[in-house]
Scaffold this active site. Structure first.
Site, PDB file in Angstrom:
ATOM      1  N   THR A  49       8.140   5.846  -1.712  1.00 28.71           N
ATOM      2  CA  THR A  49       8.939   4.773  -2.302  1.00 28.71           C
ATOM      3  C   THR A  49       9.222   5.081  -3.764  1.00 28.71           C
ATOM      4  N   SER A  89      21.501   2.965  -2.173  1.00 37.15           N
ATOM      5  CA  SER A  89      21.860   4.377  -2.362  1.00 37.15           C
ATOM      6  C   SER A  89      23.363   4.618  -2.243  1.00 37.15           C
ATOM      7  N   LYS A 143      12.044   7.354  -4.131  1.00 34.28           N
ATOM      8  CA  LYS A 143      13.338   6.668  -4.042  1.00 34.28           C
ATOM      9  C   LYS A 143      13.704   6.040  -5.374  1.00 34.28           C
ATOM     10  N   ASP A 172      34.437   3.319  17.371  1.00 34.15           N
ATOM     11  CA  ASP A 172      33.758   2.039  17.580  1.00 34.15           C
ATOM     12  C   ASP A 172      32.282   2.346  17.781  1.00 34.15           C
ATOM     13  N   ARG A 202      -2.026 -20.105   0.376  1.00 38.38           N
ATOM     14  CA  ARG A 202      -0.706 -20.357   0.928  1.00 38.38           C
ATOM     15  C   ARG A 202      -0.813 -21.310   2.118  1.00 38.38           C
ATOM     16  N   SER A 212      17.660  -8.607  21.983  1.00 36.58           N
ATOM     17  CA  SER A 212      18.868  -8.408  21.184  1.00 36.58           C
ATOM     18  C   SER A 212      18.683  -7.266  20.193  1.00 36.58           C
ATOM     19  N   SER A 213      17.553  -7.261  19.499  1.00 35.42           N
ATOM     20  CA  SER A 213      17.323  -6.204  18.513  1.00 35.42           C
ATOM     21  C   SER A 213      17.257  -4.837  19.156  1.00 35.42           C
ATOM     22  N   TRP A 239       4.378 -17.751  10.770  1.00 34.42           N
ATOM     23  CA  TRP A 239       5.233 -16.818  11.519  1.00 34.42           C
ATOM     24  C   TRP A 239       4.403 -15.737  12.178  1.00 34.42           C
ATOM     25  N   HIS A 259      -3.770  -3.404   6.745  1.00 33.96           N
ATOM     26  CA  HIS A 259      -3.905  -3.911   5.382  1.00 33.96           C
ATOM     27  C   HIS A 259      -3.604  -5.404   5.314  1.00 33.96           C
ATOM     28  N   HIS A 260      -3.090  -5.963   6.404  1.00 35.48           N
ATOM     29  CA  HIS A 260      -2.937  -7.419   6.466  1.00 35.48           C
ATOM     30  C   HIS A 260      -4.226  -8.077   6.940  1.00 35.48           C
ATOM     31  N   HIS A 304      10.644 -21.461   8.619  1.00 36.45           N
ATOM     32  CA  HIS A 304      11.270 -20.773   7.483  1.00 36.45           C
ATOM     33  C   HIS A 304      11.054 -19.268   7.610  1.00 36.45           C
ATOM     34  N   GLU A 337       7.954  -3.804  10.829  1.00 41.87           N
ATOM     35  CA  GLU A 337       8.990  -4.825  10.701  1.00 41.87           C
ATOM     36  C   GLU A 337       9.386  -5.033   9.237  1.00 41.87           C
ATOM     37  N   HIS A 378       3.990  -4.652  10.397  1.00 47.55           N
ATOM     38  CA  HIS A 378       4.217  -3.844   9.215  1.00 47.55           C
ATOM     39  C   HIS A 378       5.491  -3.011   9.306  1.00 47.55           C
ATOM     40  N   TYR A 392       9.395  -2.922   6.915  1.00 49.31           N
ATOM     41  CA  TYR A 392      10.247  -1.807   6.498  1.00 49.31           C
ATOM     42  C   TYR A 392      11.595  -1.848   7.204  1.00 49.31           C
TER      43      TYR A 392
HETATM   44  C1  HEA Z   1      13.573 -12.625   4.154  1.00 49.45           C
HETATM   45  C2  HEA Z   1      12.942 -13.585   4.146  1.00 49.45           C
HETATM   46  C3  HEA Z   1      12.784 -14.752   3.230  1.00 49.45           C
HETATM   47  C4  HEA Z   1      13.646 -15.327   2.314  1.00 49.45           C
HETATM   48  C5  HEA Z   1      15.058 -14.907   1.970  1.00 49.45           C
HETATM   49  C6  HEA Z   1      12.933 -16.430   1.750  1.00 49.45           C
HETATM   50  C7  HEA Z   1      13.481 -17.293   0.790  1.00 49.45           C
HETATM   51  C8  HEA Z   1      12.782 -18.347   0.215  1.00 49.45           C
HETATM   52  N1  HEA Z   1      11.475 -18.698   0.447  1.00 49.45           N
HETATM   53 FE1  HEA Z   1      10.252 -17.870   1.819  1.00 49.45          FE
HETATM   54  N2  HEA Z   1       9.029 -17.054   3.240  1.00 49.45           N
HETATM   55  C9  HEA Z   1       9.321 -16.003   4.050  1.00 49.45           C
HETATM   56  C10 HEA Z   1      10.480 -15.254   4.035  1.00 49.45           C
HETATM   57  C11 HEA Z   1      11.577 -15.517   3.218  1.00 49.45           C
HETATM   58  N3  HEA Z   1      11.675 -16.514   2.305  1.00 49.45           N
HETATM   59  C12 HEA Z   1       8.225 -15.745   4.936  1.00 49.45           C
HETATM   60  C13 HEA Z   1       8.145 -14.653   5.989  1.00 49.45           C
HETATM   61  C14 HEA Z   1       7.250 -16.690   4.636  1.00 49.45           C
HETATM   62  C15 HEA Z   1       5.869 -16.845   5.278  1.00 49.45           C
HETATM   63  C16 HEA Z   1       5.886 -17.899   6.314  1.00 49.45           C
HETATM   64  C17 HEA Z   1       4.519 -18.161   6.818  1.00 49.45           C
HETATM   65  O1  HEA Z   1       3.601 -18.372   6.002  1.00 49.45           O
HETATM   66  O2  HEA Z   1       4.327 -18.135   8.036  1.00 49.45           O
HETATM   67  C18 HEA Z   1       7.778 -17.502   3.548  1.00 49.45           C
HETATM   68  C19 HEA Z   1       7.075 -18.530   2.938  1.00 49.45           C
HETATM   69  C20 HEA Z   1       7.532 -19.244   1.851  1.00 49.45           C
HETATM   70  C21 HEA Z   1       6.739 -20.158   1.089  1.00 49.45           C
HETATM   71  C22 HEA Z   1       5.267 -20.448   1.308  1.00 49.45           C
HETATM   72  C23 HEA Z   1       5.110 -21.563   2.245  1.00 49.45           C
HETATM   73  C24 HEA Z   1       3.687 -21.838   2.554  1.00 49.45           C
HETATM   74  O3  HEA Z   1       2.856 -20.957   2.413  1.00 49.45           O
HETATM   75  O4  HEA Z   1       3.426 -22.961   2.980  1.00 49.45           O
HETATM   76  C25 HEA Z   1       7.553 -20.705   0.127  1.00 49.45           C
HETATM   77  C26 HEA Z   1       7.136 -21.681  -0.880  1.00 49.45           C
HETATM   78  O5  HEA Z   1       7.643 -21.765  -1.914  1.00 49.45           O
HETATM   79  C27 HEA Z   1       8.857 -20.106   0.297  1.00 49.45           C
HETATM   80  C28 HEA Z   1       9.983 -20.399  -0.472  1.00 49.45           C
HETATM   81  C29 HEA Z   1      11.194 -19.754  -0.349  1.00 49.45           C
HETATM   82  C30 HEA Z   1      12.370 -20.140  -1.113  1.00 49.45           C
HETATM   83  C31 HEA Z   1      12.456 -21.280  -2.084  1.00 49.45           C
HETATM   84  C32 HEA Z   1      13.359 -19.246  -0.752  1.00 49.45           C
HETATM   85  C33 HEA Z   1      14.757 -19.222  -1.281  1.00 49.45           C
HETATM   86  O6  HEA Z   1      15.094 -17.912  -1.644  1.00 49.45           O
HETATM   87  C34 HEA Z   1      15.736 -19.754  -0.292  1.00 49.45           C
HETATM   88  C35 HEA Z   1      17.081 -19.981  -0.918  1.00 49.45           C
HETATM   89  C36 HEA Z   1      18.127 -20.404   0.057  1.00 49.45           C
HETATM   90  C37 HEA Z   1      18.580 -21.647   0.240  1.00 49.45           C
HETATM   91  C38 HEA Z   1      17.997 -22.788  -0.492  1.00 49.45           C
HETATM   92  C39 HEA Z   1      19.598 -21.956   1.243  1.00 49.45           C
HETATM   93  C40 HEA Z   1      20.959 -22.100   0.736  1.00 49.45           C
HETATM   94  C41 HEA Z   1      21.346 -23.368   0.051  1.00 49.45           C
HETATM   95  C42 HEA Z   1      21.472 -24.597   0.584  1.00 49.45           C
HETATM   96  C43 HEA Z   1      21.046 -24.954   1.951  1.00 49.45           C
HETATM   97  C44 HEA Z   1      22.080 -25.636  -0.227  1.00 49.45           C
HETATM   98  C45 HEA Z   1      21.264 -26.824  -0.427  1.00 49.45           C
HETATM   99  C46 HEA Z   1      20.239 -26.631  -1.457  1.00 49.45           C
HETATM  100  C47 HEA Z   1      20.156 -27.321  -2.600  1.00 49.45           C
HETATM  101  C48 HEA Z   1      21.178 -28.315  -3.020  1.00 49.45           C
HETATM  102  C49 HEA Z   1      19.017 -27.098  -3.539  1.00 49.45           C
HETATM  103  N4  HEA Z   1       8.820 -19.219   1.341  1.00 49.45           N
HETATM  104  C1  HEA Z   2      10.556  -5.902   2.760  1.00 49.13           C
HETATM  105  C2  HEA Z   2       9.374  -6.176   2.993  1.00 49.13           C
HETATM  106  C3  HEA Z   2       8.148  -5.557   2.405  1.00 49.13           C
HETATM  107  C4  HEA Z   2       7.969  -4.371   1.726  1.00 49.13           C
HETATM  108  C5  HEA Z   2       8.977  -3.303   1.395  1.00 49.13           C
HETATM  109  C6  HEA Z   2       6.567  -4.313   1.399  1.00 49.13           C
HETATM  110  C7  HEA Z   2       5.995  -3.242   0.719  1.00 49.13           C
HETATM  111  C8  HEA Z   2       4.634  -3.100   0.518  1.00 49.13           C
HETATM  112  N1  HEA Z   2       3.660  -4.015   0.851  1.00 49.13           N
HETATM  113 FE1  HEA Z   2       3.976  -5.857   1.624  1.00 49.13          FE
HETATM  114  N2  HEA Z   2       4.242  -7.568   2.682  1.00 49.13           N
HETATM  115  C9  HEA Z   2       5.437  -8.051   3.161  1.00 49.13           C
HETATM  116  C10 HEA Z   2       6.673  -7.451   3.048  1.00 49.13           C
HETATM  117  C11 HEA Z   2       6.875  -6.207   2.460  1.00 49.13           C
HETATM  118  N3  HEA Z   2       5.934  -5.442   1.847  1.00 49.13           N
HETATM  119  C12 HEA Z   2       5.245  -9.326   3.801  1.00 49.13           C
HETATM  120  C13 HEA Z   2       6.329 -10.172   4.465  1.00 49.13           C
HETATM  121  C14 HEA Z   2       3.889  -9.609   3.702  1.00 49.13           C
HETATM  122  C15 HEA Z   2       3.144 -10.857   4.151  1.00 49.13           C
HETATM  123  C16 HEA Z   2       3.107 -11.100   5.592  1.00 49.13           C
HETATM  124  C17 HEA Z   2       2.390 -12.373   5.872  1.00 49.13           C
HETATM  125  O1  HEA Z   2       1.151 -12.389   5.793  1.00 49.13           O
HETATM  126  O2  HEA Z   2       3.069 -13.387   6.151  1.00 49.13           O
HETATM  127  C18 HEA Z   2       3.298  -8.473   3.014  1.00 49.13           C
HETATM  128  C19 HEA Z   2       1.931  -8.369   2.760  1.00 49.13           C
HETATM  129  C20 HEA Z   2       1.330  -7.224   2.260  1.00 49.13           C
HETATM  130  C21 HEA Z   2      -0.073  -7.008   2.268  1.00 49.13           C
HETATM  131  C22 HEA Z   2      -1.136  -7.942   2.842  1.00 49.13           C
HETATM  132  C23 HEA Z   2      -1.506  -8.964   1.855  1.00 49.13           C
HETATM  133  C24 HEA Z   2      -2.447  -9.965   2.416  1.00 49.13           C
HETATM  134  O3  HEA Z   2      -2.061 -10.734   3.291  1.00 49.13           O
HETATM  135  O4  HEA Z   2      -3.586  -9.968   1.954  1.00 49.13           O
HETATM  136  C25 HEA Z   2      -0.292  -5.776   1.679  1.00 49.13           C
HETATM  137  C26 HEA Z   2      -1.614  -5.161   1.496  1.00 49.13           C
HETATM  138  O5  HEA Z   2      -1.760  -4.018   1.360  1.00 49.13           O
HETATM  139  C27 HEA Z   2       1.013  -5.245   1.327  1.00 49.13           C
HETATM  140  C28 HEA Z   2       1.221  -4.014   0.725  1.00 49.13           C
HETATM  141  C29 HEA Z   2       2.480  -3.457   0.519  1.00 49.13           C
HETATM  142  C30 HEA Z   2       2.674  -2.137  -0.077  1.00 49.13           C
HETATM  143  C31 HEA Z   2       1.614  -1.214  -0.600  1.00 49.13           C
HETATM  144  C32 HEA Z   2       4.025  -1.927  -0.051  1.00 49.13           C
HETATM  145  C33 HEA Z   2       4.718  -0.668  -0.516  1.00 49.13           C
HETATM  146  O6  HEA Z   2       5.677  -0.245   0.399  1.00 49.13           O
HETATM  147  C34 HEA Z   2       5.352  -0.835  -1.875  1.00 49.13           C
HETATM  148  C35 HEA Z   2       5.751   0.490  -2.472  1.00 49.13           C
HETATM  149  C36 HEA Z   2       6.551   0.364  -3.747  1.00 49.13           C
HETATM  150  C37 HEA Z   2       6.095   0.586  -4.991  1.00 49.13           C
HETATM  151  C38 HEA Z   2       4.691   0.955  -5.279  1.00 49.13           C
HETATM  152  C39 HEA Z   2       6.993   0.405  -6.181  1.00 49.13           C
HETATM  153  C40 HEA Z   2       7.866   1.568  -6.547  1.00 49.13           C
HETATM  154  C41 HEA Z   2       7.118   2.820  -6.796  1.00 49.13           C
HETATM  155  C42 HEA Z   2       7.088   3.485  -7.986  1.00 49.13           C
HETATM  156  C43 HEA Z   2       7.845   3.036  -9.165  1.00 49.13           C
HETATM  157  C44 HEA Z   2       6.317   4.754  -8.003  1.00 49.13           C
HETATM  158  C45 HEA Z   2       5.124   4.836  -8.840  1.00 49.13           C
HETATM  159  C46 HEA Z   2       4.106   3.861  -8.469  1.00 49.13           C
HETATM  160  C47 HEA Z   2       2.786   4.054  -8.395  1.00 49.13           C
HETATM  161  C48 HEA Z   2       2.108   5.356  -8.245  1.00 49.13           C
HETATM  162  C49 HEA Z   2       1.912   2.855  -8.437  1.00 49.13           C
HETATM  163  N4  HEA Z   2       1.981  -6.154   1.695  1.00 49.13           N
HETATM  164 CU    CU Z   3       2.327  -4.558   5.666  1.00 48.61          CU
END
Ligand code: HEA
Ligand code: HEA
Ligand code: CU
Ligand code: CUA
Lengths: 293, 304, 543
Positions: free
Chosen positions: C333, C273, C336, C111, C455, C174-175, C147, C307-308, C82, C260, C258, C262
């Protein structure tokens, strides 16, 4: 910035079979590698895939060269190619950075920590009391092919130093060739290009010789703990890049023999020479951090 | 200062969902918020958590309030005309760059303080080595030969099998109970030396504010000192994916009084198989014990 | 075409501008950025459904305590797949598809700069994902280490290991090619007068994203290569016995990982925007600041990775450093968020579907950002790490951030692509159902995490039962609502009310100067300056 005038349009190819051939080739090569690693069927799917891949490169580049020879590429296209090549080299730099990062991390942090240095004193007290950290190291369990885990390292000022000289010289010869190309001295160009790839192949064969020695006599292998791992991965990937670079040099050499490239229009030549310099610089890093220090 | 009270939030939210909430007696209290825990560090962490929470709520109220105001006030359908000259405003932009920076500083200072405190493992009076295996915990009391192997309890283990037919709600402390809990004294600084035997695990006890990864080949340190009046049983889980049964290696710690602990430890030492060597520094990686540890019934009840 | 006498001998079709080969071969061999964009978008949507189906299985298993129907190992495989498929299959190709369609149109280029390579970067993907998804079925089961692929667990995988690793190599290739193409197009193919600080923000954010991609994808490739050699060739990178360190993998992985995250949000920032000014009928507030904020976020993303890893036992000084650097990201952020808010202020706002998605993004992404900031507080992260609090955080930024921005973008540009308006009513249904059930799905996960649910577990203690059930119900409803999306698009492709060229009253930018649907080839003649003036968001001082 691009300017588009009627007489000078950006060339856009319409449809090409090569990318899909390339994708299929990559897929079957990888599938072959998977089969080989997993002992499924032997690695036989590897071969057709690899051949197809070579065929793809050949076909793709022939098309491009052909178009180029027909003059359909204007200056903007040329600039796109150049930028593309530079960013590709940047991606290669980052690939090597991952392995250099591993080397530095292992040397500066992992091995000392295992030995209980710094904040990790409990590692020595409760896990590895016998281990004295240092570099080179194959870890507290002294992994490696020899019974006691002993191994020797490749001295820097033997073959590696020679190889450094070879590569640096090749960097000079390719620059001379480039200069000759720009001033229209085709004879010098052909000669120095040939020198360059000959030096490249010499480098590779010395490297192969060195590997043989390491495997047979020094107890130094991929499995010789972290030292063997970083040593062979870094020098191995570098060697692979030298080989690819040398093949590319041969190709542009063959093209010069055919009269390709003009003093002002020779993107492929420059791309290959940039690549060659990149390989050169990586080697300097290797020589300093892997062999010498 | 950082100890704030998040109580009304919990009350309000609990009330909100009370209709669906089912709180069986034999199970840990059902909560919405972080536990404040039973030692100084965990309470400080709780304070930080609430501090951050309220800052976020506050900022959200201001920012979202402003957005919602604009969304309502400047509707095209209500004839709003756009002010196309409003392109930027240097003064406002400086304010909204500096103000968040100041807020961040006010968060960072207490955070750094707690971090330094949490990482200071010096001056401990008892040391326990914790090793994570797929999928159980092994506890060794340093300086003694006492070794406990702590696995998921039988009831949970039976109920958690596919098609077991056993209702998890009928199992007390389902998935949060072990056969041999770790026993520690209250009011004492205990240092835990955490390592992994095969893959990475993570030793997490929410009530102590500790989560430290168990890395094979390396030892991590953590510490806790439970308040003398907080005797009881505390539960946690492995917090790093460690394979198939990652969800089934809970951590249970019994906190007992110091006298009870001394008695218990003596009894355990005596019960260990003859010839089992004490774990002392400089012995390296001891082999995983293969003998059965003493029966859990020997652990004193924490209420004494 | 220039020099057509010569070119024609090599390539017959050149003279015929709107000629496109018919049938399957057109799509397989195409070098047209719009075709390739379409392919990417279809692929992304397919992968979204595949990965979403994995998520549905996860939510079904977690519906109530006790193991329902999945073996724990299989559950872990689904979680892993997933995550991988959503990130590399749905979100990233979705953004690349949008880039392919829009960047040439927005900068006035005929293009993408390297059209054949463009095709290559797309067609690698279906093969890569065949390899990845196929790995579920081989002996030993699929990858089940998450993942994040942490060793030593990940190298306990059976035959699936090399398949997953090679598929990651392919995705990386590819990327990288896609990113090179985007950078070169932007740097080399802009129409005269389109100076850097007049580019639309979608272009800017993609430029910076592409740079991040080229910088970090090779690092991921290196990391997984080391996994491969540790497993098959006896190297000791991640093995303490040989002097390596399992934690070293985490450093290398998160140096990629990380940035990634962003990569998955910056193009979304760009899209928002574009949409907010259009539907506020007002230029973006603080254009320059937006560009600098994007660049600062990208820069900071390279120095916050650990921070992870707050719980892996880092030295105190590194923990402090990574905590503080992570907190800094809130500043750009925030800039923005404030700029978007100020764009709304004194606007003339209408609520068409793209705007609804953008506004949901604004609120929900911020909530995800707030929880991110809480995670950044290292001591507090000791309690949050590896719980559902983290899962809630990243779905708020990924689903209501990245995914919602892609949805918004599709609803924004779809009329330009197809020449038809879509069914507004259904589109609004799609939005409201998604927005509501998204919160039902993920908001309770904050509670679960704080209450102590880890989790990546297939079964849980009974005190977590209620919120999990709520979350699962929300998940099923959210998933089912997504079925509307392909249906609305299908309808729109088939027909519907004709779209005007500008489509949206407040739309500004070169793409809106083109007819709807956009012809197969556009900007063969570079657009003139005059057109540009009410095009890209032009800052006074650069006007
Ligand atoms: C961009 C990325 C993205 C997106 C869009 C989503 C979308 C969703 N994710 Fe997430 N998720 C991740 C990225 C994302 N996730 C990542 C990186 C992890 C961590 C993995 C890891 O731990 O290694 C994670 C882990 C994660 C967990 C934790 C699993 C665990 O720790 O064991 C869960 C549990 O609820 C979850 C749920 C969902 C759900 C319900 C959606 C929903 O938004 C999805 C909705 C979409 C559909 C359902 C598909 C379309 C519809 C159909 C196919 C029709 C059929 C369906 C019905 C009739 C109901 N996700
Ligand atoms: C699109 C993806 C995305 C984005 C944008 C972010 C944004 C941020 N993430 Fe997140 N993060 C993930 C995707 C993302 N993260 C994923 C996938 C994981 C889990 C990976 C895994 O373990 O599987 C993760 C996990 C993760 C962790 C590790 C957690 C853990 O495993 O223990 C941390 C810890 O610092 C963190 C921090 C942040 C912070 C500080 C930001 C900041 O960029 C957020 C900044 C934004 C705001 C703060 C809000 C707007 C700001 C204002 C309104 C201004 C005023 C605010 C203040 C002064 C407070 N993220
Ligand atoms: Cu991070
Ligand atoms: Cu042990 Cu998870």
């Amino acid at each position: 910035m691009a300017t588009h005038t009627d007489s000078d349009k950006y060339y856009l190819p319409h449809g090409s079979p090569w990318p899909i051939v390339g994708s299929v080739a990559l897929f079957s090569t990888m599938l072959g590698a998977v089969a080989y690693l997993n002992d499924w069927l032997g690695g036989w799917i590897f071969l057709p895939g690899a051949l197809l891949l070579i065929g793809m490169f050949f076909g793709w580049f022939s098309t491009v060269i052909d178009e180029n020879q027909h003059g359909v590429y204007n200056r903007e296209v040329d600039r796109s190619f150049r930028m593309g090549m530079m960013w590709f080299i940047f991606s290669e730099v980052m690939f090597f950075a991952a392995f250099f990062g591993a080397l530095f991390y292992a040397r500066r942090l992992a091995v000392p920590w295992l030995g209980g240095e710094g904040v990790k004193v409990v590692n020595r007290l409760f896990l590895w009391p016998q281990f004295s950290p240092g570099w080179p190291s194959n870890g507290p369990e002294h992994l490696g092919p020899r019974a006691g885990g002993s191994f020797e390292v490749m001295p820097a000022f033997g073959i590696p130093a020679l190889n450094t000289i070879i590569l640096l010289t090749s960097g000079v010869t390719v620059t001379i060739a480039h200069h000759a190309l720009r001033t229209g001295r085709r004879g010098v160009l052909k000669l120095f290009l040939a020198f360059t790839f000959l030096l490249g192949f010499t480098f590779v064969s010395l490297q192969v010789h060195e590997y043989g020695e390491a495997y047979r006599e020094l107890g130094l292998r991929l499995s010789t703990g972290i030292y063997g791992s970083t040593f062979f991965m870094l020098t191995g990937f570098h060697g692979l890049h030298v080989t690819i670079g040398a093949i590319m040099l041969v190709i542009i050499w063959l093209r010069t023999l055919r009269g390709h490239f003009t003093p002002t229009h020779h993107f492929a030549f420059e791309a290959v020479s940039w690549y060659w310099h990149f390989v050169d610089v990586v080697w300097l890093g290797l020589f300093v951090f892997v062999y010498w220090l | 200062m950082i100890k704030r009270n998040g109580h009304w939030l919990m009350v309000a939210l609990t009330g909100l969902v009370a209709a669906v909430a089912r709180v069986p007696v034999a199970h840990a209290a059902w909560t919405l918020n972080l536990t404040p825990g039973v030692d100084a560090v965990s309470r400080d962490i709780y304070g930080l958590h609430m501090l951050m929470f309220w800052w976020c709520v506050g900022i959200a109220v201001v920012v979202f309030g402003f957005i919602i105001y604009s969304l309502v006030r400047f509707r095209h359908s209500k004839g709003a005309v756009a002010d196309t000259q409003l392109l930027h405003n240097t003064r406002v932009e400086i304010v909204w760059t500096l103000l968040p920076a100041l807020i961040l500083v006010s968060m960072a200072v207490p955070a750094a303080r707690v971090l330094v405190e949490a990482e200071d493992t010096s001056g401990s009076q008892l040391e326990i080595r914790v090793t994570g295996y797929q999928w159980r915990w092994v506890y060794q009391y340093v300086g003694t030969n006492v070794t406990l192997i702590s696995s998921l309890d039988r009831d949970s283990d039976q109920a958690r099998q596919l098609d077991s037919g056993i209702d998890p709600f009928s199992v007390p402390n389902y998935l949060l109970n072990v056969d041999h809990p770790l026993v520690v004294p209250a009011g004492v600084k205990v240092r835990v030396l955490i390592t992994g035997g095969d893959v990475i695990h993570s030793w997490w006890l929410p009530a102590f504010g500790i989560k430290k990864d168990a890395i094979p080949g390396y030892i991590n340190e953590a510490w806790f000192a439970v308040d003398p009046d907080k005797l009881g049983t505390y539960r946690g889980q492995c917090a790093e994916l460690c394979g198939r049964d990652h969800g089934f290696m809970p951590i249970v710690v019994q906190v007992v009084s110091q006298q009870d602990f001394q008695q218990w430890l003596k009894a355990q030492e005596a019960a260990m198989p003859p010839g089992s060597a004490p774990l002392t520094p400089e012995v390296g990686q001891p082999p995983l014990p293969t003998y059965a540890p003493p029966s859990p019934t020997t652990a004193p009840s924490p209420t004494t | 075409m220039a020099h057509s006498e010569h070119a024609a001998t090599a390539h017959e079709e050149h003279d015929d501008h709107d000629h496109k080969p018919k049938g399957l071969w057109r799509w397989v061999s195409t070098t047209n950025h719009k075709d390739i964009g379409t392919l990417y978008l279809i692929f992304s949507c397919t992968m979204f459904f595949v990965a979403g189906s994995f998520a549905m299985l996860i939510r079904a298993e977690l519906f109530k305590p006790g193991l329902q129907f999945l073996d724990p190992a299989l559950f872990n495989t689904f979680t892993t797949m997933h995550g991988l498929v959503m990130i590399f299959g749905a979100i990233m190709p979705g953004f690349v598809g949008l880039a392919n369609w829009m960047i040439p149109m927005q900068v006035g280029a005929p293009d993408m700069a390297l059209p054949r390579m463009n095709n290559f970067s797309f067609w690698i993907l279906p093969f890569a994902f065949t390899l990845l998804i196929g790995s579920i079925f081989v002996p030993g089961g699929g990858m089940a280490g998450g993942w994040t692929l942490y060793p030593p667990l990940s190298i306990q995988t059976g035959d699936a290991l090399p398949m997953a690793i090679f598929s990651i190599h392919l995705m990386g290739a590819s990327s990288i090619m896609g990113a090179i193409n985007i950078i070169v197009t932007i740097m080399n193919m802009r129409a005269p007068g389109m100076s850097l600080l007049r580019m639309p923000l979608f272009v800017w954010t993609w430029l910076i994203t592409a740079f991040l991609l080229i910088a970090v994808m090779p690092v991921l490739a290196g990391a997984v290569t080391m996994l491969l050699t540790d497993h098959f060739f006896g190297t000791s990178f991640f093995n303490a016995a040989g002097g390596g360190d399992p934690v070293m993998f985490q450093h290398i992985f998160w140096f990629f990982g990380h940035p990634e995250v962003y990569i998955m949000i910056l193009p979304g920032f760009g899209i928002v925007s574009e949409i907010i000014p259009t539907f506020s009928r007002k230029p973006l507030f603080g254009y320059d600041a937006m560009v600098y904020a994007t660049a600062s976020i990208a820069f900071l993303s390279f120095i916050v990775w650990a921070h992870h890893m707050f719980t892996v036992g880092l030295p105190l000084a590194s923990e402090l450093f990574f905590m503080l650097s992570t907190m800094l990201i809130a500043i750009p952020t925030g800039v923005k968020v404030f700029n978007w808010s100020a764009t709304l202020y004194r606007g003339s706002i209408s609520y068409d579907p793209p705007m609804l998605w953008a506004l949901a993004f604004l609120f929900l992404f911020s909530i995800g950002g707030f929880s991110g900031l809480m995670l950044a507080i290292a001591p507090a992260d000791f309690q949050y790490q590896d719980t559902y609090f983290v899962v809630a955080h990243f779905h708020y930024v990924l689903v209501s951030g990245a995914l919602f921005s892609i949805m918004g973008a599709v609803y924004y540009w779809l009329p330009k692509w197809t020449g038809h308006m879509y069914n507004m009513k259904l589109a609004k249904w799609h939005f409201w159902l998604s927005a509501i059930f998204f919160n039902v799905l993920f908001f309770p996960q904050h509670f679960l995490g704080l209450a102590g649910m880890p989790r990546r577990i297939p079964d849980y203690a009974t005190q977590f039962a209620d919120w999990n059930m709520v979350s699962s119900l929300g998940g099923f409803a959210f998933g089912a609502s997504q079925l509307l999306f392909p249906y609305i698009i299908w309808q729109c492709v088939r027909g519907g009310e004709k779209a005007t060229d500008r489509v949206w009253e407040g739309a500004r930018g070169l793409e809106w100067e083109l007819p709807s649907p956009a012809p197969y080839h556009t900007w063969a003649e570079a657009p003139a300056m005059a057109t540009l003036d009410h095009g890209a968001p032009v800052h006074e001082t650069h006007g």
